[in-house]
Design a protein around this motif. Structure first.
Motif, mmCIF file in Angstrom:
data_model
loop_
_atom_site.group_PDB
_atom_site.id
_atom_site.type_symbol
_atom_site.label_atom_id
_atom_site.label_comp_id
_atom_site.label_asym_id
_atom_site.label_seq_id
_atom_site.Cartn_x
_atom_site.Cartn_y
_atom_site.Cartn_z
ATOM 1 N N GLU A 46 0.828 -1.205 0.000
ATOM 2 C CA GLU A 46 0.000 0.000 0.000
ATOM 3 C C GLU A 46 0.862 1.255 0.000
ATOM 4 O OE1 GLU A 46 -3.030 0.206 -0.474
ATOM 5 O OE2 GLU A 46 -4.056 -1.595 0.209
ATOM 6 N N SER A 50 1.125 3.786 -3.075
ATOM 7 C CA SER A 50 0.640 5.157 -2.842
ATOM 8 C C SER A 50 1.716 6.171 -3.219
ATOM 9 C CB SER A 50 0.266 5.361 -1.371
ATOM 10 O OG SER A 50 -0.775 4.504 -1.038
ATOM 11 N N ASP A 54 1.467 8.842 -6.229
ATOM 12 C CA ASP A 54 1.537 10.266 -5.929
ATOM 13 C C ASP A 54 2.766 10.918 -6.533
ATOM 14 O OD1 ASP A 54 -0.104 12.249 -4.653
ATOM 15 O OD2 ASP A 54 1.689 12.682 -3.475
ATOM 16 N N ARG A 57 1.599 12.272 -9.551
ATOM 17 C CA ARG A 57 0.747 13.447 -9.317
ATOM 18 C C ARG A 57 1.562 14.682 -8.958
ATOM 19 N NH1 ARG A 57 -2.938 9.587 -6.897
ATOM 20 N NH2 ARG A 57 -2.012 9.999 -4.872
ATOM 21 N N TRP A 93 6.968 17.611 -0.464
ATOM 22 C CA TRP A 93 6.324 16.322 -0.697
ATOM 23 C C TRP A 93 7.138 15.197 -0.054
ATOM 24 C CZ3 TRP A 93 7.813 11.928 -3.477
ATOM 25 C CH2 TRP A 93 6.799 11.011 -3.749
ATOM 26 N N THR A 96 6.527 15.301 3.626
ATOM 27 C CA THR A 96 5.187 14.783 3.948
ATOM 28 C C THR A 96 5.172 13.267 3.802
ATOM 29 O OG1 THR A 96 4.286 16.809 3.028
ATOM 30 C CG2 THR A 96 2.739 15.037 3.404
ATOM 31 N N THR A 97 5.753 12.780 2.728
ATOM 32 C CA THR A 97 5.777 11.345 2.484
ATOM 33 C C THR A 97 6.540 10.619 3.593
ATOM 34 O OG1 THR A 97 5.818 11.871 0.149
ATOM 35 C CG2 THR A 97 6.326 9.624 0.724
ATOM 36 N N LYS A 100 4.417 10.660 6.800
ATOM 37 C CA LYS A 100 3.156 9.931 6.760
ATOM 38 C C LYS A 100 3.341 8.442 6.485
ATOM 39 C CE LYS A 100 0.887 13.571 7.689
ATOM 40 N NZ LYS A 100 0.368 13.721 9.066
ATOM 41 N N TYR A 101 4.324 8.082 5.677
ATOM 42 C CA TYR A 101 4.520 6.663 5.358
ATOM 43 C C TYR A 101 5.693 6.059 6.134
ATOM 44 C CZ TYR A 101 1.689 7.643 1.199
ATOM 45 O OH TYR A 101 0.686 8.012 0.337
ATOM 46 N N TYR B 43 -7.274 1.831 3.614
ATOM 47 C CA TYR B 43 -6.323 2.118 2.545
ATOM 48 C C TYR B 43 -7.037 2.193 1.195
ATOM 49 C CZ TYR B 43 -1.430 2.482 3.890
ATOM 50 O OH TYR B 43 -0.244 2.946 4.332
ATOM 51 N N ARG B 47 -7.044 5.442 -1.096
ATOM 52 C CA ARG B 47 -6.421 5.436 -2.418
ATOM 53 C C ARG B 47 -7.434 5.700 -3.530
ATOM 54 N NH1 ARG B 47 -2.115 1.277 -3.842
ATOM 55 N NH2 ARG B 47 -2.117 2.718 -5.609
ATOM 56 N N ALA B 50 -7.620 9.301 -3.576
ATOM 57 C CA ALA B 50 -6.424 9.938 -4.145
ATOM 58 C C ALA B 50 -6.282 9.666 -5.635
ATOM 59 C CB ALA B 50 -5.180 9.444 -3.404
ATOM 60 N N VAL B 112 -3.179 6.368 5.741
ATOM 61 C CA VAL B 112 -2.764 7.720 5.352
ATOM 62 C C VAL B 112 -2.193 7.672 3.944
ATOM 63 C CG1 VAL B 112 -1.283 9.679 5.911
ATOM 64 C CG2 VAL B 112 -2.231 8.260 7.735
ATOM 65 N N VAL B 113 -2.686 8.576 3.110
ATOM 66 C CA VAL B 113 -2.202 8.652 1.731
ATOM 67 C C VAL B 113 -1.932 10.124 1.405
ATOM 68 C CG1 VAL B 113 -2.929 8.419 -0.679
ATOM 69 C CG2 VAL B 113 -3.295 6.546 0.895
ATOM 70 N N VAL B 114 -0.843 10.358 0.692
ATOM 71 C CA VAL B 114 -0.522 11.734 0.277
ATOM 72 C C VAL B 114 -1.116 11.952 -1.110
ATOM 73 C CG1 VAL B 114 1.327 13.386 -0.198
ATOM 74 C CG2 VAL B 114 1.587 11.718 1.645
ATOM 75 N N TYR B 115 -1.711 13.117 -1.302
ATOM 76 C CA TYR B 115 -2.373 13.399 -2.569
ATOM 77 C C TYR B 115 -1.935 14.779 -3.071
ATOM 78 C CZ TYR B 115 -6.040 14.781 -5.808
ATOM 79 O OH TYR B 115 -6.714 15.231 -6.911
ATOM 80 N N VAL B 125 -2.926 15.618 2.667
ATOM 81 C CA VAL B 125 -2.770 14.317 3.327
ATOM 82 C C VAL B 125 -4.181 13.813 3.608
ATOM 83 C CG1 VAL B 125 -1.987 13.140 5.399
ATOM 84 C CG2 VAL B 125 -0.541 14.860 4.326
ATOM 85 N N GLU B 127 -6.375 11.185 5.524
ATOM 86 C CA GLU B 127 -6.374 10.204 6.619
ATOM 87 C C GLU B 127 -7.766 9.605 6.688
ATOM 88 O OE1 GLU B 127 -3.235 12.488 9.582
ATOM 89 O OE2 GLU B 127 -5.179 11.806 10.352
#
Lengths: 732, 136
Positions: A46, A50, A54, A57, A93, A96-97, A100-101, B43, B47, B50, B112-115, B125, B127
């Motif tokens: 995941e 992700s 991103d 993006r 970014w 943040t990544t 968060k990850y 998740y 996703r 996102a 948590v996923v970054v967009y 972010v 959540e």
């Protein structure tokens, strides 16, 4: 029986215990194995997926930001700046990544070649993205790689790549007059995949407004048809005619991510600039007419301006383009433009040019065009812009120069920093000089009142101090206009003000010197007295533009004069140029002369020597040419026909004059054009307006008689009827 | 002997009770069936938010949180409570949408996923917390 109950109970107990043990084992397995392997795998997948998705993006984000601004902002066209923003975005970014990850992400920007329509488009290392626009094929593309590590999941250095692109190619444009439509066949791909869903893409098509030249109108998209493989047939209204085989269109394609590309259906405009001067010039030497062949004319170099309507400007001349004008110069950043010149349409040479901003102003009720500044190269080319370049005709056989105006597709293209002899030596209080290889013109004005080594304070009067460019020797000032006497002193009231000099590009490009010409403007509402320092505003207003040109031997000055009040006085000068006492001989072209038994003769060459004991001499019937030479200096003054007309219209007895001495016995040996002879009382009425130009030309001359002919062959260059003209050759 | 039989019967009854109780205890102890499934679901929802273009659209709306709630409600499985936070990293602004009983969840998992939104030029972010109310 008793034993049987016991056995059954024991068996049941055993079964229960087995069941409980299996449940406990299952739980143990889930806690210790699923949590550490299966769940870890899921979390890892995941997180990595992700980050990968991103990554595309965030790349799309920076390309969208850059391309959108580049397309629609009038002056934010510095992609280096956007790359700096991109790095900021990437850094944010990555942080943040990471938080968060729990990932460690390292971005790399290697070189990448993206292929589209059979051509490779390079993204150089560390460039992240590139925009290649304004041709029939336009692409916006970005590429980067990421190294991802997830230490808590035991994942290290997983490399992932991200490619983001939007590519458009205009394959064919056709039209139907009867149906009032135009078709555009275009190919659109996104990230290398043909775009089959046009709903995510916004297409804007603009065409030139044929009623208001230079403006663009949005066409109405009436139908879109998908033909497969990313091919789209777009039908727009109205019918747009062909110009020289090209239907001129500007297209903007914006995809759902906000990424923009902008192709054009034409990629260059070829023009022919024609020399119109005769192959010979004629004069009368007092006995007969003589002809000078203009076989070799190395100094026949025109510094011309091309405006947005393709009218050619030379000094105050405006020559409209012959025939149908081409499509307008597209509104793309000035820095993208390139100019090529050729004499045969095959061998093209990249040619220096500069862009200037001009505007039409109402000056005392007259519409006049004035330069306001050099252009800022990052701004769009617009209706205020003029492209300034040189066309050379070194021999009589050179009749045409072909000019190709084109533009770079690489949006990183920058202004070319051409080598130039031009610079502005601005070191007050002593130096305010414009310098070229031929001239050092010291600008005398309110902030620099006294010419070096000349010993005469001008008290804020604006004049041009001519100097020898190598030795810095002072020849003395050239006055651009003067009126009246102060006691027995000449030229009492002269334009008063400050020269405003433009020697570099505007804005953030101010470190680049102008390659073609430096110009200075004087906008004066006052006159000053060089003898007393008195300043008055009840005489005339002056607007003057001076050009000092790279690679040429002449410097023109354009002058507009408007009288606010009626004045009467003796002495009235259009122009007076000092010689520092050096020239030994002078000559002026006499417009006409009556000779007994011959009648009138025209363009008579009258040569004289400065020797003898006299102070001021005047000669009748001046025409467009005069010069003085000797002792290593050769200087000619060319007037426009408008200037000659002004001399005769405003003045009653116009004169060519020379003055040997300035007050204080400063040697002058001047060249002067007077509206009236000195002893004639001149009355100039309020509301009188005239404009003219004079051109100072420097040449090599010995002390011999007849050296003036070296300059005379160029005099026709500056006469209005012989100004160069322009016509369209093709639209590419 | 009577006492032995009695003891054995009591043991059988106790084991029967324990076995029957396992039906309720086992899921509580199981990681796979609850927490990690919730995490996977969270998740997926994050996703989907996102990877689709929906968030770009939602964030431009005036009532972004209400719109977000409608969309997430459609995405999450039945019987799940949820709380979705979309945080604008440049301003710190939070958009929160949650079900009324999310706080009562006895078990919850967060993804948590970054967009990065290329249209608005912002990094968000996302959540997504999914919860379940279990037991009593």
């Amino acid at each position: 029986m008793r034993g049987q109950v016991t056995i059954i109970a024991v068996v049941i107990i055993a079964l229960f215990l087995i069941s409980l043990v299996s449940v406990a084992m299952m739980h143990y397995y889930e806690v210790h194995n699923i949590g550490s392997i299966e769940v870890k795998t899921i979390a890892m997948a995941e997180a990595i997926e992700s980050i990968k998705s991103d990554l595309k993006r965030i790349l799309a984000l920076v390309i969208a930001n850059a391309s959108r601004t580049y397309a629609f902002h009038p002056y934010e066209h510095n992609l280096t700046k956007f790359r700096a923003y991109a790095l900021e975005h990437f850094e944010k970014w990555v942080i943040t990544t990471s938080t968060k990850y729990g990932a460690v992400v390292e971005l790399r920007y290697p070189e990448y070649v993206h292929w589209f329509a059979g051509k490779g488009y390079v993204i150089q290392e560390n460039y992240v993205f590139k925009l290649y626009w304004y041709k029939r094929t336009a692409i916006s593309v970005g590429y980067l790689e990421a190294n991802i590590s997830l230490p808590h999941l035991g994942i290290y250095n997983v490399t992932t790549k991200a490619l983001v692109s939007l590519c458009t190619s205009l394959l064919e444009v056709d039209h139907s007059y009867d149906e009032n439509v135009t078709w555009v066949l275009m190919n659109v791909t996104s990230d290398g995949v043909p775009v089959s869903d046009i709903s995510g893409v916004d297409i804007t098509i603009l065409f030139p407004d044929f009623d208001r030249y230079g403006y663009w109108v949005k066409a109405e998209v009436v139908n879109t048809t998908y033909l497969g493989y990313g091919l789209w047939n777009i039908t727009i209204k109205p019918y747009i005619p062909r110009i020289q085989g090209v239907i001129p269109l500007r297209v903007y394609v914006v995809d759902y991510r906000g990424i923009v590309v902008s192709p054009l259906t034409y990629e260059g405009i070829v023009l022919r600039v024609m020399k119109n001067t005769p192959d010979k010039v004629v004069y009368h030497d007092g006995s007969t007419y003589r002809t000078l062949l203009r076989t070799t004319t190395p100094d026949e170099v025109y510094t011309v301006e091309l405006d947005w309507k393709f009218s050619l400007h030379f000094l105050l001349n405006e020559v409209p383009i012959v025939g149908t004008p081409p499509p307008p110069i597209p509104p793309i950043p000035v820095k993208q433009f390139r100019l090529y010149s050729s004499s045969d349409l095959t061998d093209w040479q990249l040619t220096p040019f500069q862009a200037e901003l001009w505007k039409e102003v109402t000056w005392h009720g007259k519409e006049i065009y004035v330069p306001t500044s050099p252009a800022n190269p990052v701004y769009w080319f617009n209706q205020s812009c003029r492209l300034v370049f040189q066309v050379k005709y070194p021999t009589a056989s050179d009749k045409y120069v072909y000019i190709m105006i084109t533009w770079e597709s690489d949006c990183d293209a920058d202004v070319i920093e051409w080598p130039t002899s031009l610079y502005f030596d601005y070191r007050l209080p002593s130096y305010k000089d414009i310098v070229s290889e031929t001239f050092r013109i010291e600008l005398i004005d309110t902030e620099h009142q006294e010419m070096r080594d000349y010993g005469f304070n001008y008290h804020g009067v604006a004049a041009l101090g001519l100097r020898e460019p190598v030795t810095d020797e002072a020849y003395g000032p050239a006055n651009i206009h003067a009126f009246g006497k102060w006691g027995n002193k000449l030229g009492a009231w002269r334009p008063y003000g400050t020269w405003k000099v433009f020697s570099t590009y505007a804005g953030e490009y101010s470190w680049i010197r102008l390659p073609v010409r430096v110009f200075a403007t004087l906008n004066s509402t006052k006159v000053g007295n060089v003898y007393t320092g008195e300043v008055r505003s009840d005489y005339y207003d002056t607007f003057a533009i001076l050009y000092v040109i790279n690679g040429s031997r002449y410097a023109p000055c354009l002058v507009h004069i408007y009288w606010k009040y009626t004045k009467t006085d003796y002495g009235f000068w259009m122009f007076a140029c000092m010689g520092g006492g050096r020239p030994s001989k002078y000559m002026y072209l006499k417009k006409q002369e009556y000779v007994q038994y011959k009648g009138y003769i025209y363009n008579v060459s009258n040569e004289y020597s400065y020797s003898g004991s006299w102070s001021h001499r005047e000669y009748s019937y001046p025409n467009f040419f005069c010069t003085h030479w000797g002792n290593g200096i050769g200087r000619a003054v060319f007037l426009s026909l408008s200037a000659v007309d002004a001399l005769y219209d405003i003045g009653t007895y116009p004169r060519f004059a020379v003055t040997k001495w300035a007050p204080g016995w400063i040697p002058q040996h001047s060249l002067e054009y007077e509206f009236n002879q000195l002893n004639y009382e001149t009355k100039v009425y309020a509301g009188t307006y005239y404009k003219y130009w004079f051109v100072i030309y420097m040449y090599q001359a010995s002390n011999s008689w007849g050296e003036w002919k070296k300059a005379y062959v160029y005099s026709v260059m500056f006469l209005e009827p012989y100004a160069p003209s322009i016509e369209l050759v093709e639209v590419q | 002997m009577k006492a032995l039989e009695l003891v054995l019967i009591v043991i059988v009854l106790v084991l029967l009770y324990v076995s029957l109780s396992m039906r309720t205890i086992t899921p509580k102890l199981s990681l796979r069936n609850d927490y990690f499934l919730l995490k996977e679901e969270a998740y997926s929802v994050a996703r989907v938010l996102a990877d689709s273009r929906i968030l770009t659209y939602l964030m431009s709306k005036e009532q972004a949180e209400d719109e977000l709630k409608i969309v997430v409600t459609a995405l999450v499985p039945a019987n799940r409570e949820f709380e979705v936070k979309v945080i604008d990293t440049s301003t710190g602004e939070k958009f929160v949408a949650e079900t009324p009983y999310f706080k009562r969840s006895t078990l919850a998992a967060t993804a948590v996923v970054v967009y990065s939104d290329s249209v608005s030029g912002k990094i968000y972010v996302i959540e997504v917390s999914l919860g379940k109310i279990t037991g009593g």
